[in-house]
Design an enzyme around this catalytic site. Structure first.
Site, PDB file in Angstrom:
ATOM      1  N   HIS A  87     -62.534  67.543  58.354  1.00  0.00           N
ATOM      2  CA  HIS A  87     -63.636  67.764  59.291  1.00  0.00           C
ATOM      3  C   HIS A  87     -64.784  68.483  58.602  1.00  0.00           C
ATOM      4  CE1 HIS A  87     -65.434  68.580  63.244  1.00  0.00           C
ATOM      5  NE2 HIS A  87     -65.795  69.733  62.715  1.00  0.00           N
ATOM      6  N   ARG A 173     -73.517  76.238  75.727  1.00  0.00           N
ATOM      7  CA  ARG A 173     -73.963  77.066  74.591  1.00  0.00           C
ATOM      8  C   ARG A 173     -75.269  76.540  74.020  1.00  0.00           C
ATOM      9  NH1 ARG A 173     -69.358  76.300  70.738  1.00  0.00           N
ATOM     10  NH2 ARG A 173     -70.653  77.508  69.323  1.00  0.00           N
ATOM     11  N   LYS A 192     -60.354  71.106  68.694  1.00  0.00           N
ATOM     12  CA  LYS A 192     -60.363  69.642  68.564  1.00  0.00           C
ATOM     13  C   LYS A 192     -59.408  69.187  67.464  1.00  0.00           C
ATOM     14  CE  LYS A 192     -64.824  70.094  68.685  1.00  0.00           C
ATOM     15  NZ  LYS A 192     -66.268  70.126  68.784  1.00  0.00           N
TER      16      LYS A 192
HETATM   17  N1  URA Z   1     -69.286  71.917  65.661  1.00  0.00           N
HETATM   18  C1  URA Z   1     -68.439  72.039  66.728  1.00  0.00           C
HETATM   19  O1  URA Z   1     -67.575  71.198  66.951  1.00  0.00           O
HETATM   20  N2  URA Z   1     -68.574  73.121  67.509  1.00  0.00           N
HETATM   21  C2  URA Z   1     -69.484  74.092  67.302  1.00  0.00           C
HETATM   22  O2  URA Z   1     -69.523  75.049  68.041  1.00  0.00           O
HETATM   23  C3  URA Z   1     -70.376  73.944  66.204  1.00  0.00           C
HETATM   24  C4  URA Z   1     -70.246  72.835  65.385  1.00  0.00           C
END
Ligand code: URA
Length: 446
Positions: A87, A173, A192
């Site tokens: 990721h 956010r 995730k």
């Molecule tokens: N990528 C994400 O998945 N979440 C965040 O808060 C910032 C970047």
């Protein structure tokens, strides 16, 4: 949860005063937010209190758990494995998945990757893959598992049921100025990854002007926290902190990035993207115990040099309905913009690059989206062919603009001299891999 509405202001007040909330508090707040018992303004206040006061590592782990518990999780336990997820925290010209995933699949690892779309100045893997004619990113969990069992990799869109609390909290956010919190970003990313089911997680945490975490020390701390969270939840997790002060690959835009990634797989496009893909692939081989640290780079060289990684990419494209000729003649198969113009400044040395603004310029040509509902234009974007420290001359282009209209091309061409500085003398190249976290002795939460 009848008592939560009364309790919520008390919990917000405790965070405002710098206290640590318990795992149970955070779980009930997230559950309450999803059920409607905690109002948007209450969650906004809590997030802002947390951004200003800070969340502890224990709170970050608890928040990750609460986010994972809000939806479905993917079960990869029936795969032969080892399963691995890679990721990136997001950047410009950042196409590593399309190169690293086939290398790892060719090495015998299994990747069931759930990816996202681009937003703002950063690109998204799904948008890039969809620029391949016929390519399908909507796979059911069963289709995905079967494909991974067969060829070692699948890339699909995450469903709405995977970590739904993160989707809502991230949108909140975004509009309340509460994105830049180490704990909130770590919980968002790691929830995730944990819900995605892989037993091994390799993170590419970007730092520099084109990244979410512009400052190096913030990116390092984020990488360490993510590794701790993953480890605490039973995933072998490691991170590289890497430079995003200039575009990673030469392409910025969907089809352009696919073409550049194919060229890297074919050994035809040396440079920073090629270098980082080799580093990430080697790190994943070490993390999964597939190769020793001393042997991993040579193994990656062999997988690329022999064409095995390219062949795995071709099978992946076929499996998801795309035109396999993209692996042979990418620029012919992928959509091309009608206007392609070159920028040839110099002579001189590239002294600085405004990475985020290059990403924004490509997005403004149509490669990215301003709002989630927008469509992307697969063909448009930029090629940026020089990096800081390179000597340039008018004999070779420093950039190419791929635009839908002549007016767009001219507008972008006029912007480029303000985004890439050409000066005098020698300038040192910027190092690419700045730090490795969790590859030798994984830190834990104690
Ligand atoms: N990528 C994400 O998945 N979440 C965040 O808060 C910032 C970047």
């Amino acid at each position: 949860m009848p008592d939560l509405p009364l309790e919520t202001p008390v919990l917000i007040g405790r965070k405002r005063d710098g206290e640590e909330l318990s795992g149970d508090d955070l779980r009930r707040l997230v559950e309450g937010y999803m059920s409607g018992a905690v109002a948007e303004e209450q969650m906004s206040a809590l997030l802002m209190a947390g951004v200003i006061r800070g969340f502890s590592d224990a709170e970050a782990v608890a928040l990750t758990d609460a986010l994972v518990a809000s939806g479905d999780t993917v079960d990869l336990s029936r795969l032969r494995g080892p399963t691995v997820d890679k990721h990136s925290t997001g950047g410009v010209g950042d196409t590593t998945t399309l190169v690293v995933a086939p290398i790892l699949a060719a090495a015998g690892l299994q990747l069931a990757k759930l990816s996202g779309r681009g937003l703002g100045h950063t690109g998204g893997t799904l948008d890039k893959l969809e620029s391949i004619p016929g390519f399908r990113v909507a796979l059911t969990p069963d289709e995905m598992r079967a494909q991974v069992e067969r060829i070692g990799l699948a890339v699909a869109a995450a469903t709405a049921e995977l970590v739904p609390a993160d989707k809502r909290l991230y949108a909140l956010r975004d509009v309340t100025g509460t994105v830049p919190s180490r704990a909130l970003i770590a919980a968002s990313v790691m929830s995730k990854k944990i819900a995605g089911g892989a037993s091994h997680v390799l993170l590419d945490v970007k730092t520099g002007d084109g990244a979410f975490m512009a400052r190096r020390e913030d990116a390092s701390a984020l990488a360490e926290l993510c590794v701790r969270i993953g480890t605490a939840r039973g995933r072998r997790t490691a991170a590289l902190v890497t430079d995003m002060s200039q575009p990673l690959g030469d392409g910025i835009g969907n089809a352009i990035e696919v073409a550049v990634a194919v060229e890297v797989l074919r050994g035809e496009r040396p440079g920073r993207l090629d270098e980082l893909c080799r580093e990430l692939a080697a790190a994943a081989l070490v993390l999964t115990g597939t190769a020793a640290a001393v042997d991993a780079p040579a193994f990656v060289d062999e997988l690329l040099g022999s064409g095995r990684a390219l062949e795995r990419f071709r099978r992946f494209v076929v499996a998801q309905g795309g035109d396999p000729a993209v692996a042979d003649r990418p620029w012919e198969v992928l959509p091309r913009a009608p206007e392609i113009v070159e920028w040839r400044p110099g002579p001189g040395t590239v002294t600085a690059v405004r990475c985020r603004e290059l990403g924004e310029l490509a997005a403004s040509l149509g490669a990215g989206r301003r709002r989630k509902e927008d469509d992307v234009d697969p063909a448009v974007g930029l090629e940026v062919l020089a990096r800081v420290g390179d000597h340039v001359s008018p004999d070779v282009p420093v950039a190419r603009v791929h635009a839908r209209t002549r007016a767009d091309a001219e507008r972008a061409l006029a912007r480029l001299p303000t985004l890439v500085d050409i000066g005098e003398g020698q300038v040192a190249p910027v190092p690419l891999v700045l730090e490795r976290v969790g590859l030798s002795g994984v830190p834990d939460l104690g």
